[in-house]
Scaffold this motif. Structure first.
Motif, PDB file in Angstrom:
ATOM      1  N   ILE A  76       0.824  -1.202   0.000  1.00 38.58           N
ATOM      2  CA  ILE A  76       0.000   0.000   0.000  1.00 38.58           C
ATOM      3  C   ILE A  76       0.863   1.259   0.000  1.00 38.58           C
ATOM      4  O   ILE A  76       0.512   2.263  -0.638  1.00 38.58           O
ATOM      5  CB  ILE A  76      -0.975  -0.023   1.188  1.00 38.58           C
ATOM      6  N   THR A  77       1.997   1.228   0.674  1.00 42.60           N
ATOM      7  CA  THR A  77       2.885   2.391   0.697  1.00 42.60           C
ATOM      8  C   THR A  77       3.317   2.787  -0.712  1.00 42.60           C
ATOM      9  O   THR A  77       3.393   3.978  -1.036  1.00 42.60           O
ATOM     10  CB  THR A  77       4.121   2.097   1.571  1.00 42.60           C
ATOM     11  N   ALA A 103      -7.415   5.600   6.393  1.00 41.93           N
ATOM     12  CA  ALA A 103      -6.796   4.300   6.151  1.00 41.93           C
ATOM     13  C   ALA A 103      -7.127   3.340   7.282  1.00 41.93           C
ATOM     14  O   ALA A 103      -7.485   3.761   8.394  1.00 41.93           O
ATOM     15  CB  ALA A 103      -5.279   4.429   6.010  1.00 41.93           C
ATOM     16  N   ALA A 104      -6.997   2.044   6.995  1.00 43.08           N
ATOM     17  CA  ALA A 104      -7.203   1.022   8.016  1.00 43.08           C
ATOM     18  C   ALA A 104      -6.386  -0.207   7.676  1.00 43.08           C
ATOM     19  O   ALA A 104      -6.083  -0.471   6.503  1.00 43.08           O
ATOM     20  CB  ALA A 104      -8.682   0.651   8.131  1.00 43.08           C
ATOM     21  N   ILE A 105      -6.040  -0.973   8.709  1.00 38.06           N
ATOM     22  CA  ILE A 105      -5.340  -2.240   8.517  1.00 38.06           C
ATOM     23  C   ILE A 105      -5.849  -3.212   9.570  1.00 38.06           C
ATOM     24  O   ILE A 105      -6.230  -2.811  10.669  1.00 38.06           O
ATOM     25  CB  ILE A 105      -3.807  -2.041   8.611  1.00 38.06           C
ATOM     26  N   VAL A 197      -6.913   2.593  -2.551  1.00 39.07           N
ATOM     27  CA  VAL A 197      -5.941   1.528  -2.774  1.00 39.07           C
ATOM     28  C   VAL A 197      -6.045   0.539  -1.622  1.00 39.07           C
ATOM     29  O   VAL A 197      -6.465   0.896  -0.525  1.00 39.07           O
ATOM     30  CB  VAL A 197      -4.499   2.058  -2.903  1.00 39.07           C
ATOM     31  N   GLY A 198      -5.666  -0.697  -1.892  1.00 38.84           N
ATOM     32  CA  GLY A 198      -5.757  -1.686  -0.837  1.00 38.84           C
ATOM     33  C   GLY A 198      -4.949  -2.922  -1.151  1.00 38.84           C
ATOM     34  O   GLY A 198      -4.484  -3.119  -2.280  1.00 38.84           O
ATOM     35  N   ALA A 199      -4.778  -3.767  -0.149  1.00 45.89           N
ATOM     36  CA  ALA A 199      -4.053  -5.021  -0.324  1.00 45.89           C
ATOM     37  C   ALA A 199      -4.558  -6.045   0.682  1.00 45.89           C
ATOM     38  O   ALA A 199      -4.984  -5.692   1.789  1.00 45.89           O
ATOM     39  CB  ALA A 199      -2.552  -4.807  -0.140  1.00 45.89           C
ATOM     40  N   VAL A 200      -4.500  -7.308   0.283  1.00 50.61           N
ATOM     41  CA  VAL A 200      -4.752  -8.430   1.185  1.00 50.61           C
ATOM     42  C   VAL A 200      -3.638  -9.438   0.971  1.00 50.61           C
ATOM     43  O   VAL A 200      -3.130  -9.590  -0.146  1.00 50.61           O
ATOM     44  CB  VAL A 200      -6.134  -9.083   0.946  1.00 50.61           C
ATOM     45  N   GLY A 211      -5.642  -4.303   4.235  1.00 51.89           N
ATOM     46  CA  GLY A 211      -5.454  -2.878   4.463  1.00 51.89           C
ATOM     47  C   GLY A 211      -6.046  -2.069   3.333  1.00 51.89           C
ATOM     48  O   GLY A 211      -6.128  -2.545   2.197  1.00 51.89           O
ATOM     49  N   THR A 212      -6.461  -0.848   3.645  1.00 50.79           N
ATOM     50  CA  THR A 212      -7.071   0.041   2.659  1.00 50.79           C
ATOM     51  C   THR A 212      -6.671   1.480   2.978  1.00 50.79           C
ATOM     52  O   THR A 212      -6.580   1.857   4.143  1.00 50.79           O
ATOM     53  CB  THR A 212      -8.608  -0.067   2.688  1.00 50.79           C
TER      54      THR A 212
END
Length: 348
Positions: A76-77, A103-105, A197-200, A211-212
């Protein structure tokens, strides 16, 4: 009680997924919405390159034996630092001409979560959300308080001018003109609600994380907060499922979309791809919303449903090859079974 009986009893309750050797998987998105093939070749190339870099950076963490949380943060960074995405550097402007980020994780192994909203100076909001999760007793912080915590924890703060890009400024001017003319049904109005943007990720220990990060909604007022930083709405992970959403946040909040997908997977034993499609492509549109999501289960099954023109998306698995796609009619490779995908998305 014998170990085999204990494992069966615990699994039946759906409480935990015991650690096991897993093939790491990482999935990313850069937002769903009005994404048309009219974009310039240079822009498309830059977006694909950024998605690829995010996958490579995050997957490097997984290959080094780091956690799913590490991989999500690293991926995400990269996207927060790229002005092509509505997060971090590329965040859109509010009605008042400010950049306001959320943002959240969430760590699926522990159900630990961190969330921040309404910040103006945090260079990488996902890192502040992680600090909230790991270094505070709280789950969510907002505004000035969140930035005070960022200073305490050494999170990089920048001048608000860092986030200003001409493209986003012009998008606001167009939206303000529509406001003045009471025009509310063009692509500009629709596009206001997209961009995240996000990732799993699934790590070698079999743990999941999600995270988003977002710059919010163009022309938003009154400190509006969307689904991205709300645990369960735009971001959620547990022992069997991880989800990051992108779309019209009000509908993701009302359906508690990310949590809903994961509950169908872990409690109702619905296969991941069906669960994600039911929520994203049926439940949300039936209420008038739209968007997309990325989802990953403990078997390494990937799902990337969306009901818009396109979604910036990609994944990387055991072969270490990034798969990236943008448009709705583009093959992203996710329909093919991944290793250990036997069609069931229940935790092993």
């Amino acid at each position: 009680m014998k170990l085999s009986r204990l494992v069966a009893a615990v699994a039946a309750l759906g409480i935990v997924s015991l650690s096991h050797a897993a093939s790491p998987v990482l999935v990313v998105h850069g937002g769903a919405g009005v994404i048309k093939r009219e974009m310039s070749p240079a822009r498309e190339k830059a977006i694909r390159a950024a998605l690829t870099q995010a996958l490579q950076n995050g997957y490097a963490q997984l290959k080094a034996g780091k956690t799913a949380v590490d991989a999500v943060s690293a991926a995400i960074t990269v996207l927060e630092d790229d002005p092509n995405f509505n997060a971090g550097k590329g965040s859109v402007f509010t009605h008042d001409g400010k950049n306001e980020m959320d943002a959240a994780i969430m760590d699926g192994a522990t159900l630990g979560a961190g969330s921040i909203a309404g910040v103006h100076r945090v260079k990488n909001p996902i890192l502040l959300a992680r600090a909230v999760m790991e270094k505070s007793q709280h789950v969510m912080m907002v505004g000035d308080g969140a930035e005070a915590f960022a200073r305490q924890e050494g999170i990089v703060l920048v001048d608000p001018a860092y986030f200003r890009t001409e493209e986003r400024w012009q998008q606001l001017q167009k939206a303000l003109k529509e406001d003045a003319n009471d025009e509310k049904h063009s692509d500009v109005e629709t596009a206001k609600h997209f961009g995240t943007v996000g990732a799993v990720a699934l790590d070698a220990q079999g743990h999941l994380a999600a995270g988003t990060s977002t710059g919010g909604m163009t022309d938003k007022r009154w400190g509006r907060v969307g689904d991205s930083p709300i645990i369960g709405a735009g971001t959620y992970a547990n022992s069997g499922c991880a989800v990051s959403g992108t779309g019209w946040g009000e509908y993701y909040i009302r359906t508690v979309a990310a949590h809903e997908i994961c509950m169908r997977v872990t409690q109702m034993r619905v296969p991941l791809r069906r669960a994600a499609a039911e929520v994203i492509n049926q439940e949300i549109p039936s209420m008038g919303g739209n968007g997309g999501a990325i989802a990953l289960d403990a078997n390494g099954t990937v799902s990337m449903p969306f009901n818009t023109d396109g979604m910036y998306r990609g994944w990387i698995g055991a072969d270490g090859v990034p798969h990236v796609a943008i448009y709705g009619d583009e093959d992203d490779g996710a329909a093919e079974p991944l290793p250990a995908d036997a069609g069931s998305s229940s935790p092993p």
